[in-house]
Design a protein around this motif. Sequence first.
Motif, short mmCIF file in Angstrom:
data_model
loop_
_atom_site.label_atom_id
_atom_site.label_comp_id
_atom_site.label_asym_id
_atom_site.label_seq_id
_atom_site.Cartn_x
_atom_site.Cartn_y
_atom_site.Cartn_z
N PRO A 122 -53.69 -31.05 5.84
CA PRO A 122 -53.14 -32.22 5.16
C PRO A 122 -53.36 -33.47 6.00
N THR A 123 -53.84 -34.51 5.35
CA THR A 123 -54.07 -35.78 6.03
C THR A 123 -54.01 -36.92 5.04
N GLN A 124 -53.57 -38.05 5.49
CA GLN A 124 -53.56 -39.25 4.65
C GLN A 124 -54.85 -40.04 4.83
N GLN A 125 -55.68 -39.65 5.78
CA GLN A 125 -56.89 -40.40 6.07
C GLN A 125 -58.06 -40.04 5.18
N PRO A 127 -58.42 -39.92 1.34
CA PRO A 127 -57.76 -40.08 0.05
C PRO A 127 -58.29 -39.13 -1.02
N THR A 130 -56.15 -36.00 -1.06
CA THR A 130 -54.88 -36.20 -1.75
C THR A 130 -55.09 -36.16 -3.27
N GLU A 131 -56.14 -36.85 -3.72
CA GLU A 131 -56.45 -36.87 -5.15
C GLU A 131 -56.81 -35.47 -5.65
#
Length: 141
Positions: A122-125, A127, A130-131
Amino acid sequence: MVYLVPSLEVALAEAESEAGALETDAGLRRLEDALAELERTEQRWYEAEIHRIRAEILLKRDPANTAAAEQSLQAAIAVAQWQKACSFELRAALSLAKLYRAANRDADAHAVLAPAVEGFPPTQQFPELTEAQALLSALSP
């Protein structure tokens, strides 16, 4: 600097596709030339992304004709898997899953996206991850 040429060609093709119909065809020709150059030089590090962008431009040019775009996305996934380029595989799988979802082929969308998401921390870097995870959740029964 020669190694940057494929990514610059893709950027130019994307810009051309944003400019209008005639330029979209020019952008597609540019990508075909870039793929031919990859064959000639065997500098394939950006090949999967070229196939993915080609698919996106084909869909922009003719949204009803999805066969060529689907084929390009499948090629992008195959190349990325062969190169073990997980981020390029995820991007191509996400694009193909969206194409399948739009065609009410949710099972196919899930089948192509689930293996591409697997193993990513998991990472926010990233995108696209996440999508992809959100789409995968929406596709799950």
